[in-house]
Design a protein around this motif. Structure first.
Motif, PDB file in Angstrom:
ATOM      1  N   ALA A  54      -6.835   3.929  -1.777  1.00 48.78           N
ATOM      2  CA  ALA A  54      -7.149   4.123  -0.359  1.00 48.78           C
ATOM      3  C   ALA A  54      -8.500   3.549   0.036  1.00 48.78           C
ATOM      4  CB  ALA A  54      -7.087   5.615  -0.026  1.00 48.78           C
ATOM      5  N   ASP A  55      -9.471   3.546  -0.881  1.00 45.20           N
ATOM      6  CA  ASP A  55     -10.816   3.081  -0.552  1.00 45.20           C
ATOM      7  C   ASP A  55     -11.060   1.625  -0.937  1.00 45.20           C
ATOM      8  OD1 ASP A  55     -10.734   3.454  -3.260  1.00 45.20           O
ATOM      9  OD2 ASP A  55     -12.631   4.533  -3.420  1.00 45.20           O
ATOM     10  N   ALA A 102      -1.496   7.549  -2.650  1.00 44.94           N
ATOM     11  CA  ALA A 102      -2.496   7.923  -1.648  1.00 44.94           C
ATOM     12  C   ALA A 102      -2.902   6.718  -0.804  1.00 44.94           C
ATOM     13  CB  ALA A 102      -3.723   8.535  -2.325  1.00 44.94           C
ATOM     14  N   GLY A 103      -2.973   5.552  -1.436  1.00 41.98           N
ATOM     15  CA  GLY A 103      -3.289   4.342  -0.697  1.00 41.98           C
ATOM     16  C   GLY A 103      -2.197   3.967   0.295  1.00 41.98           C
ATOM     17  N   MET A 104      -0.944   4.159  -0.095  1.00 34.92           N
ATOM     18  CA  MET A 104       0.161   3.897   0.824  1.00 34.92           C
ATOM     19  C   MET A 104       0.088   4.840   2.028  1.00 34.92           C
ATOM     20  SD  MET A 104       2.029   1.384  -0.468  1.00 34.92           S
ATOM     21  CE  MET A 104       3.699   1.508   0.175  1.00 34.92           C
ATOM     22  N   ASP A 105      -0.236   6.104   1.768  1.00 37.40           N
ATOM     23  CA  ASP A 105      -0.379   7.072   2.867  1.00 37.40           C
ATOM     24  C   ASP A 105      -1.527   6.686   3.790  1.00 37.40           C
ATOM     25  OD1 ASP A 105       1.751   8.725   2.160  1.00 37.40           O
ATOM     26  OD2 ASP A 105       0.526   9.950   0.815  1.00 37.40           O
ATOM     27  N   ALA A 106      -2.652   6.297   3.204  1.00 32.73           N
ATOM     28  CA  ALA A 106      -3.826   5.943   4.009  1.00 32.73           C
ATOM     29  C   ALA A 106      -3.556   4.722   4.881  1.00 32.73           C
ATOM     30  CB  ALA A 106      -5.022   5.673   3.092  1.00 32.73           C
ATOM     31  N   GLY A 107      -2.764   3.783   4.381  1.00 32.00           N
ATOM     32  CA  GLY A 107      -2.448   2.594   5.158  1.00 32.00           C
ATOM     33  C   GLY A 107      -1.295   2.765   6.123  1.00 32.00           C
ATOM     34  N   GLY A 108      -0.608   3.901   6.023  1.00 33.25           N
ATOM     35  CA  GLY A 108       0.540   4.137   6.888  1.00 33.25           C
ATOM     36  C   GLY A 108       1.752   3.314   6.506  1.00 33.25           C
ATOM     37  N   TRP A 109       1.846   2.923   5.229  1.00 31.07           N
ATOM     38  CA  TRP A 109       2.955   2.089   4.770  1.00 31.07           C
ATOM     39  C   TRP A 109       4.143   2.959   4.355  1.00 31.07           C
ATOM     40  CZ3 TRP A 109       1.678  -2.321   6.525  1.00 31.07           C
ATOM     41  CH2 TRP A 109       0.358  -2.758   6.465  1.00 31.07           C
ATOM     42  N   GLN A 110       5.328   2.507   4.619  1.00 34.24           N
ATOM     43  CA  GLN A 110       6.530   3.279   4.338  1.00 34.24           C
ATOM     44  C   GLN A 110       6.939   3.178   2.867  1.00 34.24           C
ATOM     45  OE1 GLN A 110       9.603   2.057   7.080  1.00 34.24           O
ATOM     46  NE2 GLN A 110       8.832   3.397   8.693  1.00 34.24           N
ATOM     47  N   TYR A 111       7.509   4.240   2.360  1.00 32.65           N
ATOM     48  CA  TYR A 111       8.031   4.271   0.992  1.00 32.65           C
ATOM     49  C   TYR A 111       9.024   5.413   0.876  1.00 32.65           C
ATOM     50  CZ  TYR A 111       4.611   8.045   0.564  1.00 32.65           C
ATOM     51  OH  TYR A 111       3.882   9.211   0.761  1.00 32.65           O
ATOM     52  N   ASP A 112       9.824   5.374  -0.186  1.00 32.36           N
ATOM     53  CA  ASP A 112      10.746   6.468  -0.516  1.00 32.36           C
ATOM     54  C   ASP A 112      10.175   7.219  -1.708  1.00 32.36           C
ATOM     55  OD1 ASP A 112      12.591   5.765   1.435  1.00 32.36           O
ATOM     56  OD2 ASP A 112      13.695   4.443   0.079  1.00 32.36           O
TER      57      ASP A 112
END
Length: 367
Positions: A54-55, A102-112
């Motif tokens: 995320a950082d 956590a990085g995917m969440d911080a960037g707002g990227w979609q995933y399953d």
């Protein structure tokens, strides 16, 4: 502007591409052939993916990398990208898979996000009781390195770039912009770009403390017959969790099923020595993947290859300006995915002289 580029891995090829399409005179020197199978860029396929901590500024830069690859595909009139998606597997609290999530969440990227039962139903090569969860994203896949190198070299020749293969540079006079070759020839230019990968410390021995060379290996496999179909449709696996630092690329392009692990590496390596796999090295690598890969003993090793990479202490890109020479090195094997964008940024810095901006971008520093 006359520019000499030393090293035809992805950074060197992409820099030559970016400079050539801007109208500059470029000479690209490669000690082997293109592609050079001994270089870090010489394998069949490499991972590109959205996930970064995320950082990390690299999480922002990867969007630019995707755009740069699209520009390259347009110039080549074909794509060498297999957009099969990527997956991470978490086995321990706080492991890399969890950091990437956590990085995917911080960037707002979609995933399953899948719990073990659901993940194993989708990918039956996983060991059900060995991991906490898995997540999959469509935003990633495999880049076909050898095809990229071959087509880029052809494009460069068609557009006026001079390519010198099997010509080794022994020394560089950074102030004068001269490269001295092992055969006695000298190549002069206004600017020199060094993208020599693991061989950079042979040209600049004082960099050996900051750019350590590590030797690692990858193993190519045939899976059990009943898992062939599952692997054929699997995403690339960015991380298998735990401390393995393991990644997997399913069959894609010219490359077969490949396992590689950061846990299997040796420091202070000489890129010209000990390149043949030692007896049993393939199994040493493969056994690092049990868990979370099930039935490891049933896989058949078809080929083991060694790789050499430069590493920095923080595992970020390295850049240094010396006279009329700029040295650029990717670190820890993660640089390939940024290759096209690296070339564009190096070319821009050579034109506008803003090497501080180039360094900030290469280090992943946020604006």
């Amino acid at each position: 502007m006359r520019t000499t580029v030393v090293g035809a891995g992805i950074a060197g090829l992409a820099t030559a591409w970016a400079l050539t399409r801007r109208g500059h005179q470029v000479t690209l020197i490669e000690q082997g052939t293109i592609p050079n199978t001994l270089s870090a860029s010489g394998d069949h396929h490499r991972i590109i993916r959205r996930a970064y901590p995320a950082d990390s500024g690299y999480g922002d830069a990867i969007s630019e990398a995707y755009s740069a690859w699209n520009e390259l595909w347009r110039d080549l009139d074909r794509s060498h990208y297999d957009p099969r998606g990527f997956m991470c597997i978490s086995r321990e609290l706080g492991d890399e898979a969890e950091i990437y999530l956590a990085g995917m969440d911080a960037g707002g990227w979609q995933y399953d996000l899948l719990q073990p039962d659901a993940a194993c139903e989708r990918w039956p090569f996983l060991d059900r009781g060995s991991f906490r969860y898995a997540f999959q994203s469509d935003d990633g896949g495999a880049l076909h390195c050898r095809r990229i190198a071959s087509d880029l070299a052809a494009w460069l020749r068609e557009h006026g770039c001079v390519i010198l293969e099997q010509r080794r540079v022994d020394a560089v006079d950074c102030d004068a912009g001269r490269c001295h070759l092992a055969d006695g020839a000298t190549i002069a230019a206004d600017q020199v770009v060094i993208t020599a990968g693991a061989w950079v410390a042979k040209l600049f021995p004082d960099l050996s403390q900051r750019l350590a060379v590590h030797r690692t290996g990858v193993v190519y496999l045939d899976p059990p017959t009943d898992l062939v179909e599952a692997w054929s449709r699997a995403p690339v696996i960015l991380d298998v969790g735990g401390a393995t630092d393991g990644y997997i690329i399913p069959p894609s392009g010219q490359g077969g099923l490949k396992f590689g692990a950061g846990a299997h590496r040796y420091e202070n390596a000489d890129p010209d020595r000990a390149r043949e796999p030692y007896e049993g090295e393939g199994w040493d690598i493969l056994n690092l993947f049990a868990p979370p890969i099930a039935r490891i003993s049933e896989y058949e090793i078809t080929h083991t290859a060694t790789c050499v990479y430069t590493f920095t202490s923080d595992e970020r890109f390295f850049m240094e300006r010396r006279g009329n020479c700029v040295i650029v090195s990717a670190c820890s094997g993660h640089g390939y995915k940024f290759g096209a964008a690296v070339g564009q940024h190096v070319a821009a810095a050579l034109e506008n002289g803003d090497f501080a901006r180039l360094e900030r971008w290469l280090l992943g520093d946020r604006p």
